[in-house]
Design a protein around this motif. Structure first.
Motif, PDB file in Angstrom:
ATOM      1  N   PRO A  38     -28.786 -19.349 -59.993  1.00  0.00           N
ATOM      2  CA  PRO A  38     -29.335 -20.720 -59.988  1.00  0.00           C
ATOM      3  C   PRO A  38     -30.719 -20.797 -59.353  1.00  0.00           C
ATOM      4  CG  PRO A  38     -27.534 -20.489 -58.403  1.00  0.00           C
ATOM      5  CD  PRO A  38     -27.545 -19.237 -59.200  1.00  0.00           C
ATOM      6  N   MET A  39     -31.022 -19.893 -58.398  1.00  0.00           N
ATOM      7  CA  MET A  39     -32.340 -19.928 -57.774  1.00  0.00           C
ATOM      8  C   MET A  39     -33.443 -19.604 -58.773  1.00  0.00           C
ATOM      9  SD  MET A  39     -31.489 -18.083 -54.108  1.00  0.00           S
ATOM     10  CE  MET A  39     -33.220 -17.972 -53.611  1.00  0.00           C
ATOM     11  N   SER A  40     -33.115 -18.765 -59.789  1.00  0.00           N
ATOM     12  CA  SER A  40     -34.144 -18.358 -60.757  1.00  0.00           C
ATOM     13  C   SER A  40     -34.697 -19.552 -61.532  1.00  0.00           C
ATOM     14  CB  SER A  40     -33.577 -17.317 -61.726  1.00  0.00           C
ATOM     15  OG  SER A  40     -32.513 -17.879 -62.484  1.00  0.00           O
ATOM     16  N   HIS A  41     -33.873 -20.590 -61.710  1.00  0.00           N
ATOM     17  CA  HIS A  41     -34.347 -21.776 -62.427  1.00  0.00           C
ATOM     18  C   HIS A  41     -35.348 -22.582 -61.606  1.00  0.00           C
ATOM     19  CE1 HIS A  41     -31.748 -21.795 -66.042  1.00  0.00           C
ATOM     20  NE2 HIS A  41     -30.880 -21.146 -65.260  1.00  0.00           N
ATOM     21  N   LEU A  42     -35.315 -22.384 -60.282  1.00  0.00           N
ATOM     22  CA  LEU A  42     -36.216 -23.153 -59.422  1.00  0.00           C
ATOM     23  C   LEU A  42     -37.497 -22.384 -59.065  1.00  0.00           C
ATOM     24  CD1 LEU A  42     -33.582 -24.762 -57.001  1.00  0.00           C
ATOM     25  CD2 LEU A  42     -34.705 -25.808 -58.968  1.00  0.00           C
ATOM     26  N   LEU A  43     -37.529 -21.103 -59.469  1.00  0.00           N
ATOM     27  CA  LEU A  43     -38.738 -20.304 -59.173  1.00  0.00           C
ATOM     28  C   LEU A  43     -39.904 -20.779 -60.036  1.00  0.00           C
ATOM     29  CD1 LEU A  43     -37.272 -16.679 -58.999  1.00  0.00           C
ATOM     30  CD2 LEU A  43     -37.996 -18.099 -57.083  1.00  0.00           C
ATOM     31  N   PRO A  44     -41.112 -20.662 -59.531  1.00  0.00           N
ATOM     32  CA  PRO A  44     -42.277 -20.956 -60.381  1.00  0.00           C
ATOM     33  C   PRO A  44     -42.294 -20.013 -61.573  1.00  0.00           C
ATOM     34  CG  PRO A  44     -42.874 -20.820 -58.052  1.00  0.00           C
ATOM     35  CD  PRO A  44     -41.488 -20.351 -58.149  1.00  0.00           C
ATOM     36  N   SER A  45     -42.784 -20.503 -62.716  1.00  0.00           N
ATOM     37  CA  SER A  45     -42.746 -19.713 -63.962  1.00  0.00           C
ATOM     38  C   SER A  45     -43.456 -18.379 -63.797  1.00  0.00           C
ATOM     39  CB  SER A  45     -43.404 -20.511 -65.099  1.00  0.00           C
ATOM     40  OG  SER A  45     -42.730 -21.724 -65.281  1.00  0.00           O
ATOM     41  N   GLU A  46     -44.630 -18.416 -63.185  1.00  0.00           N
ATOM     42  CA  GLU A  46     -45.376 -17.167 -63.060  1.00  0.00           C
ATOM     43  C   GLU A  46     -44.657 -16.207 -62.127  1.00  0.00           C
ATOM     44  OE1 GLU A  46     -46.778 -20.136 -60.027  1.00  0.00           O
ATOM     45  OE2 GLU A  46     -46.342 -20.116 -62.213  1.00  0.00           O
ATOM     46  N   ARG A  47     -44.027 -16.762 -61.087  1.00  0.00           N
ATOM     47  CA  ARG A  47     -43.284 -15.898 -60.158  1.00  0.00           C
ATOM     48  C   ARG A  47     -42.066 -15.267 -60.864  1.00  0.00           C
ATOM     49  NH1 ARG A  47     -46.109 -14.401 -55.696  1.00  0.00           N
ATOM     50  NH2 ARG A  47     -47.022 -16.202 -54.617  1.00  0.00           N
ATOM     51  N   LEU A  48     -41.408 -16.055 -61.695  1.00  0.00           N
ATOM     52  CA  LEU A  48     -40.240 -15.518 -62.415  1.00  0.00           C
ATOM     53  C   LEU A  48     -40.681 -14.417 -63.367  1.00  0.00           C
ATOM     54  CD1 LEU A  48     -37.277 -15.596 -63.189  1.00  0.00           C
ATOM     55  CD2 LEU A  48     -37.811 -17.428 -64.819  1.00  0.00           C
ATOM     56  N   GLU A  49     -41.766 -14.674 -64.113  1.00  0.00           N
ATOM     57  CA  GLU A  49     -42.259 -13.652 -65.043  1.00  0.00           C
ATOM     58  C   GLU A  49     -42.648 -12.404 -64.285  1.00  0.00           C
ATOM     59  OE1 GLU A  49     -43.346 -12.299 -68.902  1.00  0.00           O
ATOM     60  OE2 GLU A  49     -42.202 -14.021 -68.207  1.00  0.00           O
ATOM     61  N   GLU A  50     -43.171 -12.609 -63.132  1.00  0.00           N
ATOM     62  CA  GLU A  50     -43.601 -11.474 -62.313  1.00  0.00           C
ATOM     63  C   GLU A  50     -42.414 -10.665 -61.805  1.00  0.00           C
ATOM     64  OE1 GLU A  50     -45.230 -11.158 -57.783  1.00  0.00           O
ATOM     65  OE2 GLU A  50     -46.258 -12.629 -59.065  1.00  0.00           O
ATOM     66  N   GLN A  51     -41.301 -11.363 -61.490  1.00  0.00           N
ATOM     67  CA  GLN A  51     -40.138 -10.694 -60.888  1.00  0.00           C
ATOM     68  C   GLN A  51     -39.187 -10.111 -61.918  1.00  0.00           C
ATOM     69  OE1 GLN A  51     -39.587 -10.118 -57.638  1.00  0.00           O
ATOM     70  NE2 GLN A  51     -41.625 -10.991 -57.244  1.00  0.00           N
ATOM     71  N   LEU A  52     -39.229 -10.564 -63.169  1.00  0.00           N
ATOM     72  CA  LEU A  52     -38.241 -10.115 -64.166  1.00  0.00           C
ATOM     73  C   LEU A  52     -38.193  -8.588 -64.316  1.00  0.00           C
ATOM     74  CD1 LEU A  52     -38.387 -12.772 -67.027  1.00  0.00           C
ATOM     75  CD2 LEU A  52     -36.476 -12.258 -65.514  1.00  0.00           C
ATOM     76  N   PRO A  53     -39.311  -7.876 -64.392  1.00  0.00           N
ATOM     77  CA  PRO A  53     -39.214  -6.420 -64.550  1.00  0.00           C
ATOM     78  C   PRO A  53     -38.432  -5.743 -63.433  1.00  0.00           C
ATOM     79  CG  PRO A  53     -41.437  -7.190 -65.021  1.00  0.00           C
ATOM     80  CD  PRO A  53     -40.710  -8.359 -64.443  1.00  0.00           C
ATOM     81  N   LYS A  54     -38.422  -6.365 -62.285  1.00  0.00           N
ATOM     82  CA  LYS A  54     -37.629  -5.779 -61.190  1.00  0.00           C
ATOM     83  C   LYS A  54     -36.246  -6.429 -61.086  1.00  0.00           C
ATOM     84  CE  LYS A  54     -40.968  -6.806 -58.407  1.00  0.00           C
ATOM     85  NZ  LYS A  54     -41.765  -7.002 -57.148  1.00  0.00           N
ATOM     86  N   LEU A  55     -36.193  -7.718 -61.383  1.00  0.00           N
ATOM     87  CA  LEU A  55     -34.922  -8.447 -61.206  1.00  0.00           C
ATOM     88  C   LEU A  55     -33.865  -7.991 -62.193  1.00  0.00           C
ATOM     89  CD1 LEU A  55     -33.304 -10.707 -59.891  1.00  0.00           C
ATOM     90  CD2 LEU A  55     -34.402 -12.343 -61.437  1.00  0.00           C
ATOM     91  N   LEU A  56     -34.230  -7.929 -63.482  1.00  0.00           N
ATOM     92  CA  LEU A  56     -33.227  -7.575 -64.483  1.00  0.00           C
ATOM     93  C   LEU A  56     -32.675  -6.171 -64.277  1.00  0.00           C
ATOM     94  CD1 LEU A  56     -34.783  -9.191 -67.692  1.00  0.00           C
ATOM     95  CD2 LEU A  56     -32.800  -9.960 -66.388  1.00  0.00           C
ATOM     96  N   PRO A  57     -33.516  -5.148 -64.135  1.00  0.00           N
ATOM     97  CA  PRO A  57     -32.931  -3.814 -63.887  1.00  0.00           C
ATOM     98  C   PRO A  57     -32.103  -3.768 -62.599  1.00  0.00           C
ATOM     99  CG  PRO A  57     -35.228  -3.647 -64.534  1.00  0.00           C
ATOM    100  CD  PRO A  57     -34.985  -5.093 -64.290  1.00  0.00           C
TER     101      PRO A  57
END
Length: 1643
Positions: free
Chosen positions: A249-268
């Protein structure tokens, strides 16, 4: 309730919260909640006050109170005022944070209270919670938990406070080091995020619509940074999962650019956790939320991670789902949600990944992939629209998979395809056919159904899912209508789709109805355009045939009929109105029944009638012929369904019967005969039915075709070919013959009756009878069936009365041969049933059977059925039970038909005689069958009774006696039938007496009301009912039938069924009680029969009942019963007593009887007579009467007879006479019964005297020789016998009499003293009588006056032994003071005085003993009767010429006892005479005489102390020498007497020294030194009585020749000692020398 009362109640409950029992605690909490529902504010205040006042209360109890408060608040928080709410908030906050340690139960309860209040007072709660958050300090875990819960419970109230909360919490995230605290932070952040998302998603309802995601983005990202980069690396699995759960649920509240930035590390990072955690639900859920967030912001990074995501998610979906694990199932849902997200964003790449995996052979991979495909088809329909051909083509291999899990998945995919238009595409038909194939799966190949608690839809069977899918697609997916109609019709006729007929028919009915609504053109099928569809004939035949088994395949019969009705425009245009009327009737008939209750033959007949009417309506020969052709073509399709094939044959026969073309009929019949599979029984039967049905319209053609086939090359060729295979040829040929024979039978049964009679013997039986010699069971059954059908056809013909059946006797004999050939103990085939049915029909056909043939038929049929094993139960097989019942009904019909030919009492008797052995059978099922048949025959006889003249029903008693004991049979049904038999017999009697058939007798009708009592298994109720039945019989039985009924019932006493034997006894006694008064002349016969039956009967119940019977007879005919029983042979007592169990049904005045049990296993024959005697004692009045009769019988005859032996010199033998002996034994038995006590007391004197006299006159009496032989034969260690020897028998009877009269002490005294044994012997008899008198005097004194009165007349008895016994008895009575106490003294003395002159010395002796006994019994009365007593005693001294008369001995003994008690002047007159008379006895050879005389001499001296006359002193001096010498007597008693006498003589010698010497040396028990004593005595004698020396020496000379050595040795005291020195005896010589020495000293 007032406030104070409520408060007290709340306080009471709160005080009870500390109870140790958890159940009590729970109930107290529940009561608090109930109180809170009614008065929430007061209750909550009471709880708050209680917790505040009890600060030391343990936390478990505090938690309980808080939970109760939470439950009240959850429903009543809106009723709180602000003050109360504030108080509760403060309390809960305090309780929650009271301890820093984690006490979860307590803190969670307090948190729950805050959350519940927070739904209404969020500001106050948040104010309190924020107050608990201190900057720079870690908050309490419970505070975090409460904030998290509030965020979900009241998002609109909490979210505005979130910035403040986050600003307080985020700075201390880095300080949290403990995993528990970190988990609490993660949970709080997750709930904060969820609350914020809910708030943002519902801004229209939010209190502040201006709030945006940006308000939380910075704080959430700060928290995300700590959670992902620091805490996610923890080794603690629980913490990692908490972090992942929060990140979603926290991922929905992250800023878009921050989420895009974190996805390569978050998903793996999250995918990597799949390998570390077994429970992956939280990972998948969070992953789905992250993917949704990424897609929502249009992330490009997602494309680069797609392959890894698909691979990881696919591996998760392929994990097998365990229905018992909810988390696993939830994980699958979350994974599918992830696939949905990916399908919407990248459909091409998703299908490129999934579809190749459908080709794999791995089950998990294929099932998982199919699940994803189905989900994608449903959830991403728009994205998959242009991908339908690819998806359809990829299903090719999964359709071939045989795995059930894969099949379920495929069916689910096809269901999804149907809803989204896939099946309309090319290749969709394959999907439909696949569904139909799965619907056709056999039920036995399905897996077990899940339990009722299972919620896993995948656990359903493939077939169930397929059936459900087909119906849903047909009925709910409108777009599928044009696809399925009429395409589904082509699946109706192929055999492989038989299992799918029910769902197919249901779907087709729905589709057809929708087509009909659309219009006729849309509904009518264009067969030319659909070449693959079956023809109307094929559809009609198929649906009709499968309807014959209507409940198979989930009720395919109703479904097929409905489809047939709907399709009528496509079958034939004329059928509409008729089918619309008849099909609902058929369906209604099916609704009225179940598979178990449906009568198959009746149902098939309805279907055939439906077909017959249909053909009649069509009435088109071409159409009918085409239908018959199609039906014949379908025959091979039913090779695996014999019942349906059988029905198909019937349909063919019906169709051919409707055809008008004889050529077509002959052709089809020939083809059927040539192609039939004769090995199958059902097919043979079906073929025969086909020919029979066809013969209704085409009899001549049918018979001709059968004849042609028998003669044809085809038939001969088939037999010839079969003969090549020797092992199977015979069996196969028999099968063909069986079919042909059945065909003839069915032709005869169904063809018109007016045409059959002419063909029976010439065409039909001619071809049947030639096969009677067969051994093949199947052929034999076919023969019997066919003959049965032929016989029935003859009987049912209107011309049967004039038809003379020449083959009747031959056929009956052949049927009996078949019946006898069947196994006697089992019922495997219907041959018996069919053969008996055949005989039933044949019996009514002329000519009539002769008597022997009738008897053979009855006997053979009964033996064949009755001996069968018990009726099979339902669980043993319904077919077996049905066969049994049908066979039994066939036997019933046969017997009634035979009885109908001879409706007379004699004819009925003959039938019952045949059933009689089975009625008495030891096997219950045989009795039940026999009684059922008997009841049936009696009812039939009664219903058809026609009495033209009043005649006696002469065998009524015999028949009632046969049936009535069965009213107590162990089998309830048998009991009911027995009552019915008796009921019918009583009404038959009334009928023969002239009463009309509709007359109802009140007494007989009571039998029907008694039947309910026979159902009850309780013996008491059962036998009470039997007694009532007996009363009814007694009231309605004619007098002339009474004795025959009784004799028949006596036979039933030996019945192997104990209950029936008991019932017989009950009814016998009931009859005797009710009607016994008319049986006086029959008493000997009845008693004799009773005794003989008792010897045969083994049941322990028979004897008590027989006792009761004898009792009842005796109450009415006592003398006759006693005389009859006395005629019983001896011995009576060959058994030991044992108490019988109480039998409440037996009745009788005494309740129960005692019985005796033979040691070897049952009562001995003679023992039964004992028990019958005892039966007469159960009632005091009767017992007294019986005892009186027995005393009379005992006294009437002489007790014995004397017979001399042929050898000279032999004393006469005394042999007991039988009547007194029998009466004695009978008395013993009667008096051994406790109930005889009053009667024995009443006749006590007579019984005692007679039995005492009987004892006396049987001493030494022998048994008759025949009884002696029986005694020897009966002398076995296995028998506890009572001696039949006459005296012993009398003694036992006397003993029994005393016991029964209450004189147990007398008996016990006699037992202890051995008195009874003495009474039995000649030597001890007198002593036995004495001991008996002593015991009577001591323990039965009050009885003696009447006894003596009765004994008074016995002194003149002709039998010496009786006089001796009575005298001994009287004599001993004087030895007791009872004679004086009871004022019997004078009468006793008078009685004894009368016997003084008796001719018997023993009597005279006993008289003296009795007189002497007065000294001990009544010493104070001796002086009164002194002269009389002394006269008698002195007279006794002179009794007879015998020097050793026992009378004299008794006189001396008596005088010794009396001399001290009589007056002195009475004694002086006879003193000298007595002394002189007893002097000779001093030297008597008999020790008793020496002892008695010497002791008497001593007593005489004792009496005369100081007053001794000179004449008596002279006797004293004369006796001095013998007394001194007899001190050395070899008999100790004599020496003792001498000591006593010398001590008594001393005072009378006037020499004190001599008297002192006597007293010193002669004391009893002191050793005597004879030499020293003689020295002293001689010195005193010579010194004081020198004149007596010569007299003493002279007296001593007499003893020199004494026969006793010791006496001879003592004799030479004074003289001739030197002579004795040469005596041959050493002892004499020694003593002589010693004496000489003493004399020298004295000189």
């Amino acid at each position: 309730m007032t406030e104070s009362s409520m408060k007290k109640l709340a306080s009471t409950l709160l005080d009870a919260i500390t109870d140790k029992d958890p159940l009590v605690q729970e109930q107290v909490c529940s009561a608090l909640c109930s109180l809170g529902e009614a008065r929430p504010v007061e209750t909550l205040r009471a709880c708050e006050e209680y917790l505040r006042q009890h600060d030391k209360l343990a936390h478990p109890y505090r938690a309980a109170v808080l939970r109760a408060m939470e439950r009240v608040l959850s429903s009543r928080a809106s009723e709180l005022d602000k003050d109360t709410a504030s108080t509760i908030i403060l309390l809960a906050s305090s309780e929650m944070t009271k301890t820093k340690d984690l006490v979860w139960d307590w803190q969670q309860a307090a948190s729950g209270v805050l959350v519940a209040v927070g739904r209404q007072f969020i500001s106050k709660v948040m104010e309190e919670l924020l107050r608990r958050l201190h900057p720079g300090t870690l908050p309490h875990c419970a505070v975090l938990h409460t904030l998290a819960s509030l965020s979900v419970a009241n998002a609109f109230g909490v979210v505005p406070f979130l910035p403040s909360v986050l600003s307080s919490l985020l700075p201390v995230l880095g300080v949290a080091k403990q995993d528990t605290v970190r988990v609490a932070f993660c949970s709080a952040l997750q709930r904060f995020s969820e609350g914020a998302l809910e708030y943002l998603a519902n801004l229209d309802r939010a209190p502040d619509p201006t709030v945006r995601k940006d308000a939380f983005a910075t704080d959430i990202f700060s928290a995300y940074d700590v959670l992902f980069h620091q805490w996610l690396q923890s080794r603690e699995a629980k913490l990692r999962l908490a972090v992942v759960e929060a990140l979603g649920p926290m991922s929905h509240l992250l800023p878009s650019e921050r989420l895009e930035e974190q996805l390569p590390k978050l998903l793996p990072g999250i995918l990597a956790l799949y390998k570390k955690h077994a429970e992956t639900f939280y990972l998948s859920k969070s992953l789905g939320q992250i993917l949704e967030a990424a897609v929502s912001v249009g992330s490009r990074t997602l494309e680069t991670q797609l392959d890894a995501l698909l691979a990881a998610l696919h591996s998760q979906i392929c994990v097998p789902v365990e229905s018992s694990s909810p988390l696993v199932m939830s994980n699958q849902k979350e994974v599918l949600r992830c696939f949905t997200v990916l399908a919407c964003s990248s459909p091409d790449r998703l299908l490129a990944f999934l579809l190749p995996r459908l080709d794999t052979s791995n089950e998990r991979t294929r099932v998982g992939t199919l699940q994803v495909v189905r989900h994608v088809i449903n959830s991403a329909a728009a994205q998959m629209e242009d991908k339908k051909p690819f998806i359809l083509s990829s299903m090719r291999l999964p359709l071939l998979d045989t795995n059930s899990k894969v099949k379920r998945a495929v069916v689910q995919v096809i269901s999804a395809m149907a809803h989204h238009g896939y099946l309309e595409q090319p290749g969709g038909e394959a999907m439909i056919e696949y569904i139909v194939q799965q619907c056709a799966l056999p039920p036995e190949q399905e897996p077990e159904k899940p339990g009722p608690g299972s919620k896993d839809p995948k656990a359903d069977s493939v077939r169930a899912i397929s059936v459900r899918t087909l119906y849903l697609v047909s009925t709910t997916v409108d777009r599928m209508s044009h696809v399925l109609w009429p395409y589904l019709l082509q699946f109706l006729t192929p055999v492989r789709f038989t299992g799918a007929l029910t769902p197919l028919c249901r779907s087709l009915v729905h589709l057809a109805q929708k087509r009909q609504e659309a219009g006729a053109d849309a509904f009518l099928i264009q067969y030319d355009a659909h070449a693959s569809l079956p023809s109307p004939y094929a559809v009609t035949g198929r649906l009709l045939v499968v309807s014959s088994s209507p409940y198979l395949g989930d009720g395919r019969g109703a479904a097929a009929l409905r489809l047939l009705s709907v399709l009528h425009p496509n079958i034939h245009p004329l059928l509409g109105q008729h089918w619309e009327t008849t099909v609902p009737l058929l369906l209604g008939y099916l609704d009225e029944h179940t598979e178990e209750t449906l009568p198959q033959e009746e149902w098939e007949e309805k279907l055939l009638m439906f077909l017959r009417d249909t053909l009649a309506i069509i009435s088109d020969n071409a159409w009918i012929c085409q239908l018959s052709l199609e039906l014949c073509r379908q025959l091979p399709c039913y090779d695996e369904a014999p019942q349906e094939k059988n029905f198909l044959y019937k349909c063919i026969g019906t169709t051919l019967g409707a055809a008008s073309s004889k050529e077509v009929v002959r052709k089809h019949l020939q083809e059927l005969l040539e192609t039939a599979r004769y090995q199958e029984e059902a097919e043979r039967e079906g073929l025969a039915c086909c020919f029979g049905i066809c013969a209704i319209s085409h009899l001549e053609d049918t018979l001709a075709q059968l004849e042609d086939f028998v003669r044809s090359e085809v038939f001969r060729k088939s037999i010839g070919i079969l003969n090549i295979f020797k092992d199977r040829s015979e069996n196969e040929v028999e099968k063909v013959k069986s079919a042909l024979i059945l065909c003839y039978g069915h032709v005869a049964a169904r063809a018109p009756r007016e045409l059959v009679l002419a063909k029976v013997e010439s065409d039909i039986l001619r071809n049947i009878c030639q096969h009677f010699s067969t051994k093949d069971p199947a052929l034999k059954l076919c023969l019997v069936q066919s003959v049965c059908m032929v016989s029935r056809a003859i009987c049912s013909s209107t011309q049967a009365g004039s038809f003379h059946f020449t083959r009747k006797a031959e056929l009956v004999a052949q049927m009996m041969e078949f019946i006898r050939a069947e196994p006697p103990d089992s019922l495997r085939t219907p041959i018996r049933k069919k053969a008996m049915l055949t005989c039933t029909y044949l019996v009514s056909v002329e000519p009539a059977l002769d008597e022997q043939a009738r008897a053979d038929v009855i006997h053979g049929c009964l033996h064949s059925i009755m001996a069968l094993l018990p009726e099979p139960k339902e669980e043993d097989g319904g077919c077996q039970k049905s066969l049994y019942l049908e066979t039994l009904h066939a036997l019933e019909d046969l017997l009634t038909s035979l009885l109908q030919r001879n409706m007379t009492p004699q004819g009925l008797q003959i039938m019952i005689e045949h059933l009689s052995p089975w009625i008495k059978s030891p096997r219950g099922h045989e009795r039940a069958r026999a009684l059922g048949l008997s009841a049936l025959l009696l009812r039939y006889f009664l219903e058809h009774l026609r009495v033209s003249a009043l005649v006696p029903f002469h065998n009524l008693g015999l028949l009632i006696g046969l049936f009535s004991p069965r009213c107590a049979d162990l089998w309830p049904a048998t009991r009911q039938e027995a009552v019915d038999c008796v009921y019918s017999l009583l009404y038959l009697q009334l009928g023969y007496e002239g009463f009309s058939r509709d007359y109802r007798d009140d007494v007989a009708e009571r039998l029907l009301s008694l039947k309910d009592g026979l159902v009850h298994p309780d013996p008491a109720i059962l036998f009470h009912t039997c007694h009532s039945v007996g009363q009814i019989i007694a009231k309605r039985l004619p007098p002339d039938q009474l004795i025959s009924l009784l004799l028949t019932m006596f036979e039933a006493l030996g019945d192997p069924e104990k209950n029936c034997s008991r019932a017989a006894t009950v009814m016998i006694n009931c009859l005797l009680q009710e009607r016994g008064g008319v049986l006086q002349e029959k008493v000997p016969e009845i008693v004799s029969v009773l005794r003989s039956k008792l010897q045969e009967a083994q049941g322990e119940h028979v004897l008590p009942a027989a006792q009761h019977s004898v009792y009842l007879l005796a109450t009415q005919h006592c003398a006759a019963v006693v005389s009859s029983l006395l005629g019983s042979p001896l011995p009576l007592d060959r058994c030991i007593q044992a108490a019988m169990p109480t039998s409440s049904w037996q009745g009788g005045p005494a309740g129960t009887f005692c019985s005796e049990v033979h040691l070897s296993g049952g009562p001995a024959p003679s023992c039964h007579t004992c028990m019958l005697w005892r039966a007469l004692a159960v009632e005091p009045r009767l017992a007294a009467q019986v005892l009186g009769l027995l005393l009379e019988k005992m006294s009437r005859d002489v007790p014995f007879k004397e017979s001399r032996a042929f050898l000279l010199g032999r004393t006469p033998d005394r042999v007991a006479t039988l009547l007194p002996l029998s009466a004695t034994c009978a008395l013993f038995e009667v008096m051994s019964t406790p109930a005889a006590g009053p009667a024995v007391l009443e006749l006590y004197p007579q019984l005692f005297v007679v039995l005492l006299l009987r004892v006396s006159c049987t001493v030494g009496v022998q048994l008759p020789r025949n009884l002696q032989a029986q005694e020897r034969r009966g002398a076995s260690p296995a028998l506890a016998t009572r001696n039949l020897e006459p005296c012993s028998s009398a003694v036992d009877t006397l003993r029994s009499m005393l016991l029964r009269s209450g004189s147990e002490d007398v008996v016990q005294r006699m037992d202890l003293e051995g008195g009874w044994e003495l009474l039995r012997t000649s030597a001890g008899h007198e002593e036995g009588a004495t001991r008996l008198a002593r015991a009577m005097a001591e323990h039965a004194g009050p009885r003696l006056p009447l006894v003596l009165k009765t004994l008074a007349c016995t002194h003149s008895s002709a039998y010496e032994n009786q006089r001796v016994t009575t005298t001994a008895f009287l004599a001993e009575l004087l030895n007791s003071n009872v004679a004086n106490d009871l004022m019997l003294l004078d009468s006793l003395l008078e009685s004894l005085a009368a016997r003084q002159k008796d001719t018997c010395a023993s009597v005279r002796r006993l008289v003296l003993r009795g007189l002497a006994n007065l000294a001990s019994g009544c010493p104070d009365k001796v002086r009164t009767h002194g002269p009389q007593l002394l006269t008698a005693m002195i007279g006794g001294l002179d009794d007879g010429d015998n020097p050793h008369s026992p009378v004299a001995l008794e006189a001396m003994l008596g005088l010794a006892r009396l001399v001290h008690l009589v007056e002195s002047w009475d004694l002086r007159s006879g003193l000298l005479h007595v002394a002189i008379r007893i002097r000779p006895f001093f030297d008597s050879e008999k020790m008793e005489f020496r002892t008695a005389s010497i002791r008497l001499f001593g007593h005489l001296n004792k009496v005369c102390h100081g007053d001794c006359e000179d004449v008596f002193l002279d006797q004293v001096v004369g006796g001095l020498a013998p007394l001194l010498l007899h001190l050395q007597d070899p008999q100790a008693t004599v020496a003792s007497a001498c000591r006593f006498a010398l001590r008594m003589c001393g005072p009378n010698l006037a020499c004190e020294e001599l008297s002192a010497a006597f007293q010193k040396h002669l004391q009893e028990g002191r050793a005597l030194h004879f030499g020293e004593f003689l020295n002293t005595t001689c010195k005193h004698l010579m010194h004081h009585f020198p004149d007596l020396l010569g007299r003493l020496l002279t007296t001593c000379l007499f003893y020199f020749k004494s026969s006793w050595e010791n006496v001879r040795a003592a004799a030479p005291l004074f003289t001739a000692l030197q002579i004795l020195l040469k005596d041959p005896a050493p002892e004499v010589r020694t003593r002589a020398a010693e004496a000489l020495g003493r004399l020298v000293k004295l000189a």
